[in-house]
Design a protein around this motif. Sequence first.
Motif, short mmCIF file in Angstrom:
data_model
loop_
_atom_site.label_atom_id
_atom_site.label_comp_id
_atom_site.label_asym_id
_atom_site.label_seq_id
_atom_site.Cartn_x
_atom_site.Cartn_y
_atom_site.Cartn_z
N ARG B 123 0.83 -1.21 0.00
CA ARG B 123 0.00 0.00 0.00
C ARG B 123 0.86 1.25 0.00
O ARG B 123 0.55 2.24 -0.66
CB ARG B 123 -0.85 0.01 1.28
N ALA B 124 1.96 1.19 0.76
CA ALA B 124 2.83 2.37 0.84
C ALA B 124 3.39 2.72 -0.53
O ALA B 124 3.46 3.89 -0.90
CB ALA B 124 3.97 2.12 1.81
N ALA B 125 3.78 1.69 -1.27
CA ALA B 125 4.34 1.95 -2.60
C ALA B 125 3.29 2.56 -3.50
O ALA B 125 3.58 3.48 -4.29
CB ALA B 125 4.88 0.66 -3.19
N ALA B 126 2.06 2.06 -3.39
CA ALA B 126 0.98 2.61 -4.21
C ALA B 126 0.72 4.07 -3.85
O ALA B 126 0.51 4.92 -4.72
CB ALA B 126 -0.29 1.79 -4.02
N LEU B 127 0.75 4.33 -2.54
CA LEU B 127 0.53 5.71 -2.09
C LEU B 127 1.63 6.63 -2.64
O LEU B 127 1.35 7.72 -3.15
CB LEU B 127 0.54 5.74 -0.55
N HIS B 128 2.87 6.15 -2.58
CA HIS B 128 3.97 6.97 -3.09
C HIS B 128 3.87 7.18 -4.60
O HIS B 128 4.17 8.26 -5.10
CB HIS B 128 5.33 6.36 -2.73
N ALA B 129 3.44 6.13 -5.28
CA ALA B 129 3.31 6.26 -6.74
C ALA B 129 2.23 7.30 -7.06
O ALA B 129 2.41 8.12 -7.97
CB ALA B 129 2.96 4.91 -7.34
N ALA B 130 1.15 7.27 -6.29
CA ALA B 130 0.08 8.23 -6.54
C ALA B 130 0.53 9.64 -6.17
O ALA B 130 0.26 10.60 -6.90
CB ALA B 130 -1.16 7.84 -5.73
N LEU B 131 1.24 9.76 -5.04
CA LEU B 131 1.76 11.08 -4.63
C LEU B 131 2.68 11.66 -5.70
O LEU B 131 2.66 12.86 -5.97
CB LEU B 131 2.55 10.95 -3.33
N GLN B 138 1.02 20.56 -4.59
CA GLN B 138 -0.10 19.74 -4.08
C GLN B 138 0.46 18.60 -3.23
O GLN B 138 -0.08 18.27 -2.17
CB GLN B 138 -0.90 19.15 -5.24
N ARG B 139 1.54 18.01 -3.72
CA ARG B 139 2.14 16.88 -3.00
C ARG B 139 2.61 17.33 -1.61
O ARG B 139 2.42 16.66 -0.62
CB ARG B 139 3.35 16.36 -3.80
N LEU B 140 3.22 18.52 -1.60
CA LEU B 140 3.72 19.04 -0.32
C LEU B 140 2.56 19.32 0.64
O LEU B 140 2.61 18.94 1.81
CB LEU B 140 4.54 20.31 -0.58
N ALA B 141 1.51 19.96 0.12
CA ALA B 141 0.38 20.30 0.99
C ALA B 141 -0.27 19.04 1.55
O ALA B 141 -0.55 18.96 2.76
CB ALA B 141 -0.64 21.13 0.20
#
Lengths: 125, 188
Positions: B123-131, B138-141
């Motif tokens: 899940r973490a990898a998917a989250l990072h890929a989406a980020l 936007q990513r920072l916020a």
Amino acid sequence: MTRTPQDRSEDAFLADLFAEEASPAPSTQFLERVTADAAEVAAARRVIVAAPTPRPRFSFAGWFQGMGGAVAAMATAMVIGIGVGYADPGAIAGGISLSYSDEGTGWSGVEEFDLDLVDTFATEG
Amino acid sequence: MTPNDPYPDVDDDTLVARYAMGDQSAARALTTRHASRLIALGYRMLGDRAEAEDVAQEALMRLWKTAADWQAGGAKLSTWLYRVASNLCIDRLRRARSEPLDAAPEQIDEAPSVEARLQTQSRAAALHAALATLPERQRLAVSLRFLDDLANPEIADIMELSVDAVESLLARGKRALAAQLRPMGDAL
């Protein structure tokens, strides 16, 4: 901005995802590097604080200014001495001791003046 | 309060003042207290653990250099550190973008789609890929919002934006993330 049910749902969904990813603990190497940085910066600051203040450098302008002040003081003292000698020759027995200082050059000292000249004026008078 | 914090009852401003007076244990305490979150922010922004540690180290280095002039009661230390780390991350992202492709290291991972990552990674990898697909601000916020549960005014302070601008960035960022990740619902 008004939060809609969709906003709240997105928040909850993403908070859940982010929450699973705990903040990574710093590695030992990282902590060592940061600690070394902190010690290095502190040591550099100590060196700066402990450095001696620079000695004042010689300046001709300051020297002349100091000399000018001293000469003016000497001349004034002589005039006063002559004046006193005229008024009362016995008041000046041995001479005049003149101390002076000049903050600009740091020049200071004591001058002893021979009052032969004053005596001469006084006896002539 | 952070676990292993040797001075849980001492506030950040006092620790900075102690470090400025030469107390090295205060620097260790500040590192223990803030490093994890700085690394987490760097990782979410840059997607690389080593780069994230470099950013955290640089942010702390700037703190050591500023310590003697630190104004107690002024900016919150965590806000100041996040701001420094955020700017360092954005600098790195922009520098990486401006590097010619020949100079860039060979990319083994050709940024597979979120779905492709999901099949093989966590899940973490998917989250990072989406980020990683979000524009950097936007990513920072979004990262700051879910890092430490920061409030919008504090995010605005860190990003040096108005609260309205932060709300707008967050709304767009969260919507984009949710749109990418929701379809994988069961898998996530």
